[in-house]
Enzyme design. Structure first.
Site, PDB file in Angstrom:
ATOM      1  N   GLY A  46       0.964  -0.915  -0.252  1.00  0.00           N
ATOM      2  CA  GLY A  46       0.053   0.332   0.205  1.00  0.00           C
ATOM      3  C   GLY A  46       0.633   1.389   0.088  1.00  0.00           C
ATOM      4  O   GLY A  46       2.560   0.799   0.260  1.00  0.00           O
ATOM      5  N   GLN A  51       2.636   9.954   1.795  1.00  0.00           N
ATOM      6  CA  GLN A  51       4.150   9.291   1.712  1.00  0.00           C
ATOM      7  C   GLN A  51       5.018   9.902   0.734  1.00  0.00           C
ATOM      8  O   GLN A  51       5.838   9.729   0.485  1.00  0.00           O
ATOM      9  CB  GLN A  51       4.027   7.931   1.822  1.00  0.00           C
ATOM     10  CG  GLN A  51       3.436   7.373   2.856  1.00  0.00           C
ATOM     11  CD  GLN A  51       3.281   5.968   3.088  1.00  0.00           C
ATOM     12  OE1 GLN A  51       2.200   5.490   2.487  1.00  0.00           O
ATOM     13  NE2 GLN A  51       4.181   4.940   3.610  1.00  0.00           N
ATOM     14  N   CYS A  97       5.547  -0.544   7.871  1.00  0.00           N
ATOM     15  CA  CYS A  97       5.687   0.993   7.331  1.00  0.00           C
ATOM     16  C   CYS A  97       6.839   1.536   6.095  1.00  0.00           C
ATOM     17  O   CYS A  97       7.821   1.522   6.874  1.00  0.00           O
ATOM     18  CB  CYS A  97       5.375   2.076   7.814  1.00  0.00           C
ATOM     19  SG  CYS A  97       5.099   4.336   6.292  1.00  0.00           S
ATOM     20  N   LEU A  98       6.647   1.628   4.848  1.00  0.00           N
ATOM     21  CA  LEU A  98       7.601   1.937   4.549  1.00  0.00           C
ATOM     22  C   LEU A  98       8.600   3.707   4.504  1.00  0.00           C
ATOM     23  O   LEU A  98       9.928   3.989   3.921  1.00  0.00           O
ATOM     24  CB  LEU A  98       7.100   2.435   2.361  1.00  0.00           C
ATOM     25  CG  LEU A  98       6.604   0.758   1.512  1.00  0.00           C
ATOM     26  CD1 LEU A  98       6.435   1.769   0.447  1.00  0.00           C
ATOM     27  CD2 LEU A  98       7.917   0.279   1.619  1.00  0.00           C
ATOM     28  N   HIS A 139      -4.516   1.318   7.320  1.00  0.00           N
ATOM     29  CA  HIS A 139      -2.650   1.857   7.732  1.00  0.00           C
ATOM     30  C   HIS A 139      -2.687   3.599   6.688  1.00  0.00           C
ATOM     31  O   HIS A 139      -2.633   4.380   6.865  1.00  0.00           O
ATOM     32  CB  HIS A 139      -1.853   0.702   7.030  1.00  0.00           C
ATOM     33  CG  HIS A 139      -0.911   1.203   7.103  1.00  0.00           C
ATOM     34  ND1 HIS A 139      -0.207   0.369   8.350  1.00  0.00           N
ATOM     35  CD2 HIS A 139      -0.076   2.076   6.330  1.00  0.00           C
ATOM     36  CE1 HIS A 139       1.012   0.963   7.743  1.00  0.00           C
ATOM     37  NE2 HIS A 139       1.617   2.134   7.406  1.00  0.00           N
ATOM     38  N   GLU A 140      -3.253   3.011   5.611  1.00  0.00           N
ATOM     39  CA  GLU A 140      -3.331   4.299   4.389  1.00  0.00           C
ATOM     40  C   GLU A 140      -3.863   5.765   4.305  1.00  0.00           C
ATOM     41  O   GLU A 140      -3.393   6.527   5.021  1.00  0.00           O
ATOM     42  CB  GLU A 140      -3.198   3.396   3.245  1.00  0.00           C
ATOM     43  CG  GLU A 140      -2.633   2.139   2.754  1.00  0.00           C
ATOM     44  CD  GLU A 140      -0.788   2.356   2.929  1.00  0.00           C
ATOM     45  OE1 GLU A 140      -0.984   3.562   3.201  1.00  0.00           O
ATOM     46  OE2 GLU A 140      -1.036   1.510   2.738  1.00  0.00           O
ATOM     47  N   HIS A 143      -2.570   7.985   7.288  1.00  0.00           N
ATOM     48  CA  HIS A 143      -0.632   8.577   6.814  1.00  0.00           C
ATOM     49  C   HIS A 143      -1.610   9.425   6.143  1.00  0.00           C
ATOM     50  O   HIS A 143      -1.150  10.676   6.215  1.00  0.00           O
ATOM     51  CB  HIS A 143      -0.978   7.486   5.641  1.00  0.00           C
ATOM     52  CG  HIS A 143       0.309   6.662   5.646  1.00  0.00           C
ATOM     53  ND1 HIS A 143       1.588   6.948   6.172  1.00  0.00           N
ATOM     54  CD2 HIS A 143       1.209   5.566   5.605  1.00  0.00           C
ATOM     55  CE1 HIS A 143       2.385   6.537   6.538  1.00  0.00           C
ATOM     56  NE2 HIS A 143       1.515   5.358   6.159  1.00  0.00           N
TER      57      HIS A 143
HETATM   58  O1  GNR Z   1       4.068  -2.679   3.101  1.00  0.00           O
HETATM   59  C1  GNR Z   1       3.412  -2.562   3.920  1.00  0.00           C
HETATM   60  N1  GNR Z   1       2.822  -3.518   4.157  1.00  0.00           N
HETATM   61  C2  GNR Z   1       1.645  -4.150   5.354  1.00  0.00           C
HETATM   62  C3  GNR Z   1       1.693  -4.814   6.018  1.00  0.00           C
HETATM   63  C4  GNR Z   1       1.195  -4.324   7.487  1.00  0.00           C
HETATM   64  C5  GNR Z   1       0.108  -3.315   7.505  1.00  0.00           C
HETATM   65  C6  GNR Z   1       0.055  -2.684   6.482  1.00  0.00           C
HETATM   66  C7  GNR Z   1       1.049  -1.867   5.286  1.00  0.00           C
HETATM   67  S1  GNR Z   1       1.266  -0.891   4.355  1.00  0.00           S
HETATM   68  C8  GNR Z   1       3.294  -1.031   4.459  1.00  0.00           C
HETATM   69  C9  GNR Z   1       3.285  -0.316   3.034  1.00  0.00           C
HETATM   70  C10 GNR Z   1       2.963   1.019   3.706  1.00  0.00           C
HETATM   71  O2  GNR Z   1       4.358   1.886   4.112  1.00  0.00           O
HETATM   72  N2  GNR Z   1       1.574   2.121   3.783  1.00  0.00           N
HETATM   73  O3  GNR Z   1       1.876   2.655   4.013  1.00  0.00           O
HETATM   74 NI    NI Z   2       2.734   3.404   5.719  1.00  0.00          NI
END
Ligand code: GNR
Ligand code: NI
Length: 184
Positions: A46, A51, A97-98, A139-140, A143
């Site tokens: 995601g 980001q 998270c990246l 999660h997104e 952000h």
């Molecule tokens: O690559 C990602 N893996 C992930 C694993 C568990 C819960 C959420 C994520 S999102 C993350 C990529 C990212 O940072 N998206 O904002």
């Molecule tokens: Ni993230």
């Protein structure tokens, strides 16, 4: 299509609340394509516009590979996502998270959500999600509100992570030869 650099902690732009898009036009579709390309390159499942330093309510996902090694790609794009309802039931799952490289921790979230959003053509759609899709969407969307998954873990663990990334940035600045005045 273009790869865009992914912001990492402690970049303050990760804490901005993103603005809704007025409509899904070619510029937003180009942003969606760049986000997908950047996400696949990372690789991640995601990515939110926040980001890459674009404070617009746009996110992309592909959770297909996560669920099945041999699955074909399933890129999904969302503009102005809104969570309509969440389940009482929660689930606990490890997240990464990246924007917070190499840190992973379990996060508790609602197990299922109902969502409204604009699709690639600007049409309003609704979706019910569970499993990794529900988790990744939450999660997104976090952000887009300037919220990171470390905001959902214990204060002790969060502060440890923030400290580590602050320290790493200071060391990078030193390496880059910043002058004494700036450092003081
Ligand atoms: O690559 C990602 N893996 C992930 C694993 C568990 C819960 C959420 C994520 S999102 C993350 C990529 C990212 O940072 N998206 O904002
Ligand atoms: Ni993230």
């Amino acid at each position: 299509m273009a790869l865009r650099p992914i912001l990492t902690l402690p970049d303050k732009r990760l804490r901005l609340r993103a603005e809704p898009v007025a409509r899904v036009d070619d510029e937003i579709r180009a942003l969606m394509d760049d986000l997908l390309e950047t996400m696949y390159d990372a690789p991640g499942i995601g990515l939110a516009a926040t980001q890459v330093g674009v404070p617009k309510r746009v996110l992309v996902l592909d959770v297909a590979k996560r669920e099945d090694e041999n699955a074909s790609p399933n890129p999904m794009v969302f503009a102005n996502p809104e969570i309509l309802s969440t389940s009482e039931e929660t689930s606990l799952h490890e997240e990464g998270c990246l924007s917070i490289p190499e840190f992973f921790e379990e996060v508790e979230r609602p197990a299922r959500i109902r969502l409204s959003y604009l699709d690639r053509s600007g049409k309003r759609e609704e979706l019910e999600a569970d499993g990794i899709l529900a988790r990744c969407l939450q999660h997104e969307i976090d952000h887009l509100n300037g919220v990171l998954f470390i905001d959902h873990i214990s204060r002790l663990k969060r502060e440890r992570v923030l400290k580590k990334f602050n320290k790493e940035m200071r060391e990078r600045e030193r390496g880059a030869g910043k002058n004494e005045a700036e450092r003081a």
